[in-house]
Write a protein that holds these residues in place. Structure first.
Motif, short mmCIF file in Angstrom:
data_model
loop_
_atom_site.label_atom_id
_atom_site.label_comp_id
_atom_site.label_asym_id
_atom_site.label_seq_id
_atom_site.Cartn_x
_atom_site.Cartn_y
_atom_site.Cartn_z
N TYR A 1 13.47 50.51 10.04
CA TYR A 1 13.60 49.06 10.00
C TYR A 1 14.44 48.55 11.18
CZ TYR A 1 14.81 44.37 8.59
OH TYR A 1 14.99 43.01 8.58
N LEU A 2 15.58 49.17 11.40
CA LEU A 2 16.45 48.72 12.50
C LEU A 2 15.78 48.91 13.86
CD1 LEU A 2 19.85 50.08 11.15
CD2 LEU A 2 19.20 47.68 11.37
N ALA A 3 15.04 50.01 14.03
CA ALA A 3 14.34 50.25 15.30
C ALA A 3 13.27 49.17 15.51
CB ALA A 3 13.72 51.64 15.31
N ARG A 4 12.53 48.84 14.46
CA ARG A 4 11.51 47.77 14.58
C ARG A 4 12.17 46.43 14.89
NH1 ARG A 4 9.55 49.94 9.92
NH2 ARG A 4 10.09 48.09 8.74
N PHE A 5 13.27 46.13 14.23
CA PHE A 5 13.99 44.88 14.46
C PHE A 5 14.45 44.80 15.91
CE2 PHE A 5 17.47 41.86 14.35
CZ PHE A 5 17.08 40.92 13.41
N LEU A 6 14.99 45.90 16.41
CA LEU A 6 15.51 45.95 17.77
C LEU A 6 14.40 45.79 18.82
CD1 LEU A 6 18.29 46.24 19.03
CD2 LEU A 6 17.91 48.70 19.15
N LYS A 7 13.20 46.28 18.52
CA LYS A 7 12.07 46.19 19.46
C LYS A 7 11.43 44.81 19.49
CE LYS A 7 10.72 51.03 19.28
NZ LYS A 7 9.73 51.97 18.80
N SER A 8 11.66 44.02 18.47
CA SER A 8 11.03 42.70 18.38
C SER A 8 11.65 41.75 19.41
CB SER A 8 11.20 42.14 16.97
OG SER A 8 10.70 40.83 16.91
N LYS A 9 10.83 41.28 20.31
CA LYS A 9 11.32 40.36 21.36
C LYS A 9 11.82 39.05 20.74
CE LYS A 9 8.28 42.06 25.08
NZ LYS A 9 8.71 43.37 24.94
N SER A 10 11.18 38.61 19.68
CA SER A 10 11.58 37.35 19.07
C SER A 10 12.95 37.45 18.38
CB SER A 10 10.52 36.88 18.07
OG SER A 10 10.41 37.80 17.00
N ALA B 1 15.54 39.31 19.70
CA ALA B 1 16.48 39.87 20.68
C ALA B 1 17.87 39.26 20.58
CB ALA B 1 15.93 39.73 22.10
N ASP B 2 17.94 37.92 20.50
CA ASP B 2 19.25 37.26 20.41
C ASP B 2 19.99 37.65 19.13
OD1 ASP B 2 18.81 36.06 22.84
OD2 ASP B 2 18.19 34.12 21.99
N GLU B 3 19.26 37.65 18.03
CA GLU B 3 19.88 38.01 16.74
C GLU B 3 20.30 39.48 16.74
OE1 GLU B 3 20.90 36.28 13.80
OE2 GLU B 3 20.78 34.83 15.43
N ALA B 4 19.47 40.33 17.31
CA ALA B 4 19.80 41.75 17.37
C ALA B 4 21.11 41.97 18.14
CB ALA B 4 18.66 42.53 18.03
N GLU B 5 21.26 41.21 19.21
CA GLU B 5 22.50 41.30 20.00
C GLU B 5 23.68 40.78 19.19
OE1 GLU B 5 24.79 41.66 23.62
OE2 GLU B 5 22.64 42.01 23.50
N ARG B 6 23.51 39.60 18.59
CA ARG B 6 24.58 38.97 17.82
C ARG B 6 25.02 39.85 16.64
NH1 ARG B 6 25.51 36.00 13.40
NH2 ARG B 6 23.37 35.94 12.68
N LEU B 7 24.05 40.49 15.98
CA LEU B 7 24.35 41.29 14.80
C LEU B 7 24.74 42.73 15.11
CD1 LEU B 7 21.45 40.02 12.52
CD2 LEU B 7 23.87 39.44 12.32
N GLY B 8 24.65 43.11 16.37
CA GLY B 8 25.01 44.48 16.74
C GLY B 8 24.04 45.50 16.19
N ILE B 9 22.75 45.19 16.23
CA ILE B 9 21.74 46.06 15.64
C ILE B 9 21.67 47.41 16.36
CG2 ILE B 9 19.27 46.31 15.13
CD1 ILE B 9 20.78 44.34 13.30
N ALA B 10 21.87 47.43 17.66
CA ALA B 10 21.82 48.71 18.39
C ALA B 10 22.89 49.67 17.86
CB ALA B 10 22.00 48.46 19.89
N ALA B 11 24.08 49.16 17.63
CA ALA B 11 25.16 50.01 17.10
C ALA B 11 24.85 50.42 15.65
CB ALA B 11 26.50 49.28 17.17
#
Length: 172
Positions: free
Chosen positions: A119-128, A130-140
């Motif tokens: 789920y996290l990998a799919r979320f991180l790959k979604s271009k739409s 990207a801003d939320e992934a950064e804000r939420l620290g999804i990569a970490a």
């Protein structure tokens, strides 16, 4: 919280003084209360036999349910040393049924952490996103999830669960 909590805040509104102080009861009232408890236990235990769920019970619980329903299990009562031994820590931890619970817990955890990583990998790959992934620290979060999955998949994970309840093998 809204309703049952009132019982604890104002027990006198639900329970009589005699109920709250069983030491003041007479022997006949005490015996009647015990009869009610025992008959209820028997009735509930027999439900496990009626619907077949007795077959899913671990050996100590199965023995206890037999005793509750029929006053004995394999000719032994509640105080028999073999029955009592079923409930020792050593007996539980060394049993096959407990090992199966730990293996089931490992499988359940593996499925869970694989889902998290996916789920996290799919979320991180979604271009739409990207801003939320950064804000939420999804990569970490994804990295932590991958580390946890690696730990859960490691050979020693099941042993690290020793002493826990594990999981029902039927769930794995």
């Amino acid at each position: 919280r809204a309703f049952f909590g009132r019982v604890f805040n104002h027990p006198h509104a639900v329970f009589t003084e005699e109920m709250l102080r069983p030491e003041l009861q007479g022997a006949d009232i005490f015996a009647d209360g015990m009869d009610n408890i025992i008959s209820t236990q028997k009735r509930i235990a027999k439900m496990y036999f009626a619907d077949g769920t007795i077959e899913q019970a671990c050996p100590p619980l199965k023995a206890l349910l037999h005793i509750m329903a029929n006053d004995e299990w394999e000719g032994k009562g509640l105080n028999h040393p073999q029955i009592r031994a079923l409930f020792t820590r050593e007996s539980v931890l060394s049993s096959d049924w407990y090992a199966a619970r730990l293996a089931a817990k490992r499988k359940v955890d593996q499925k869970l952490w694989r889902r998290h990583v996916d789920y996290l990998a799919r979320f991180l790959k979604s271009k739409s996103h990207a801003d939320e992934a950064e804000r939420l620290g999804i990569a970490a979060a994804l990295e932590r999830a991958r580390q946890t999955l690696a730990r859960v998949e490691s050979p020693g994970y099941a042993e690290s669960l020793r002493g826990t309840l594990g999981a029902e093998p039927i769930r794995a």
